[in-house]
Design an enzyme around this catalytic site. Structure first.
Site, PDB file in Angstrom:
ATOM      1  N   TYR A 296       0.652  -1.375  -0.125  1.00 43.62           N
ATOM      2  CA  TYR A 296      -0.090   0.123  -0.135  1.00 43.62           C
ATOM      3  C   TYR A 296       0.680   1.234  -0.033  1.00 43.62           C
ATOM      4  O   TYR A 296       1.871   1.453   0.776  1.00 43.62           O
ATOM      5  CB  TYR A 296      -0.976   0.005   1.216  1.00 43.62           C
ATOM      6  CG  TYR A 296      -2.110  -0.862   1.218  1.00 43.62           C
ATOM      7  CD1 TYR A 296      -2.183  -1.778   0.226  1.00 43.62           C
ATOM      8  CD2 TYR A 296      -3.102  -1.041   2.206  1.00 43.62           C
ATOM      9  CE1 TYR A 296      -3.207  -2.742   0.133  1.00 43.62           C
ATOM     10  CE2 TYR A 296      -3.984  -1.958   2.335  1.00 43.62           C
ATOM     11  CZ  TYR A 296      -4.100  -2.685   1.344  1.00 43.62           C
ATOM     12  OH  TYR A 296      -5.145  -3.526   1.245  1.00 43.62           O
ATOM     13  N   GLU A 369     -22.424   3.599  18.697  1.00 49.46           N
ATOM     14  CA  GLU A 369     -23.166   3.662  17.437  1.00 49.46           C
ATOM     15  C   GLU A 369     -23.779   5.054  17.281  1.00 49.46           C
ATOM     16  O   GLU A 369     -23.890   5.512  16.102  1.00 49.46           O
ATOM     17  CB  GLU A 369     -24.281   2.735  17.580  1.00 49.46           C
ATOM     18  CG  GLU A 369     -23.739   1.339  17.201  1.00 49.46           C
ATOM     19  CD  GLU A 369     -25.018   0.417  17.128  1.00 49.46           C
ATOM     20  OE1 GLU A 369     -25.890   0.446  18.048  1.00 49.46           O
ATOM     21  OE2 GLU A 369     -25.083  -0.922  16.545  1.00 49.46           O
TER      22      GLU A 369
END
Ligand code: NI
Length: 390
Positions: A296, A369
């Site tokens: 990468y 969340e």
């Protein structure tokens, strides 16, 4: 401040989607169920949908018919080969697989944004490309998507992506112009000596001794060859050789990872490491096989597009939640998009307790969340704003 309000109906759907994906993790290039969810939802919303890109990738396109740039928003879909130890009601149902990096949230956030953007399409300019890619975790799904032409038709002018993060408080947006994530490459080495009796080293060529010399000396590449103000890492993570106390083996195998923060340093690492290896082997008479695997690239954010991310976050959430992030030696395959088009990759904080502060790739990784809403707001705001910029 700009207000992008997300209805409780959309928010509930985002949470439900995230939990469903969390319960059904799929590894790199195997995201068949996930891609199916994405495809059905985009099609039902009215997006032009393309599937099977780089195996399991899905793209949704929305053309506003008005002038403006083509902007790509990206989510990665893959999970990790980790056995989840959390006891959440929506914990992984698949043995040995877990969304331990939060890519489930990326898919849910972008699908939530897709719904809001379709509802608000009268406000859109330019063209929107929603890109759901496979295999971010070490397999280079981003590179495959780029090679499959995802930036070409329609021709993408700017690309944005986010990563949920347990390193920042819930709802904080961390951006950074220039290099943000390191490059990540691998080295694979076999040192070949000549085996023999441990009591008669002079009749052998000892690959373990040679490997030890190399491992110690290779740190000179970072400390003596790379500029002190440039970060770089060489880590030998695996060494295998020998069978028992008194036998000098024929060979030793080494695996390592190499990280850098500029293309120049990265380019130079391969040859410098081999030079040290070659010297260690010359010293003992051993031979070697050396492979440097280019994986990468450095994730380099465009200054202008990052300023836009910072501005959008400031507008939505205020100064305190739009901050410059610290560079990290981790790697990200969104770098393959950013090698080709300007854009910006940013982090979305999701930590609010000890449970949601565990490191990524940990078997007990969990997120708050409450961050999902901020993620949807960011993606929607960028989709509305970025096409209007030049
Ligand atoms: Ni990740």
């Amino acid at each position: 401040m700009t207000v992008i309000s997300i209805s409780s109906e959309v928010l509930d759907e985002v949470v439900a989607t995230r939990r469903d994906l969390h319960a059904h993790p799929e590894l790199a290039f195997e995201e068949v169920r996930t891609a199916g969810v994405v495809e059905r939802r985009l099609a039902a919303l009215g997006y032009e949908v393309r599937t099977g890109i780089a195996k399991t990738g899905v793209v949704g396109i929305l053309r506003s018919g008005r002038p403006g740039r083509t902007v790509l928003l990206r989510a990665d879909m893959d999970a990790l080969p980790i056995e989840e130890t959390n006891s959440l009601p929506f914990r992984s149902t698949v043995a040995g697989k877990m969304h331990a990096c939060g890519h489930d949230t990326h898919v849910a956030i972008l699908l939530g944004a897709a719904r809001v953007l379709m509802e608000r399409r009268a406000e859109l300019a330019g063209t929107l490309v929603l890109c759901f890619q496979p295999a971010e975790e070490g397999k280079g799904g981003g590179r495959e998507m780029v090679n499959a032409g995802v930036l070409g038709e329609p021709r993408v002018d700017a690309a944005f992506g986010l990563h949920i993060s347990s390193n920042y408080p819930t709802g904080v947006i961390a951006w950074r112009p220039g290099p943000f994530f390191a490059s990540s490459d691998s080295i694979e080495i076999t040192i070949r000596g000549r085996g023999g009796h441990g009591a008669s080293p002079h009749e052998s060529i000892d690959p373990i001794f040679t490997a030890a010399q190399f491992i110690t000396s290779v740190q000179q590449v970072v400390s003596r060859n790379v500029s002190p103000v440039e970060p770089a890492v060489v880590t030998i993570g695996s060494i295998h050789g020998g069978t028992t106390h008194n036998v000098i083996p024929d060979s030793v195998h080494l695996l390592g990872t190499v990280r850098a923060f500029s293309a120049e340093v990265r380019e130079a690492m391969s040859e410098r490491i081999e030079r040290v290896l070659s010297a260690a082997c010359r010293g003992t008479g051993a031979e070697y096989d050396y492979e440097y695997l280019w994986r990468y690239p450095v994730t380099v954010n465009d200054a202008k597009e990052t300023a836009l991310v910072a501005e959008v976050a400031r507008d939505l959430f205020g100064e305190g939640r739009s901050i410059q992030g610290e560079r990290t030696m981790g790697a990200e395959d969104f770098s393959f998009f950013l090698e080709r088009v300007p854009g910006s990759y940013f982090l979305l904080g999701a930590s609010s307790s000890p449970e949601t502060s565990k490191p990524h790739h940990n078997a007990s990784f969990a997120i708050d969340e409450c961050a999902l809403e901020s993620g949807v707001q960011m993606m929607v705001a960028l989709a509305l704003e970025a096409p209007r910029r030049s």
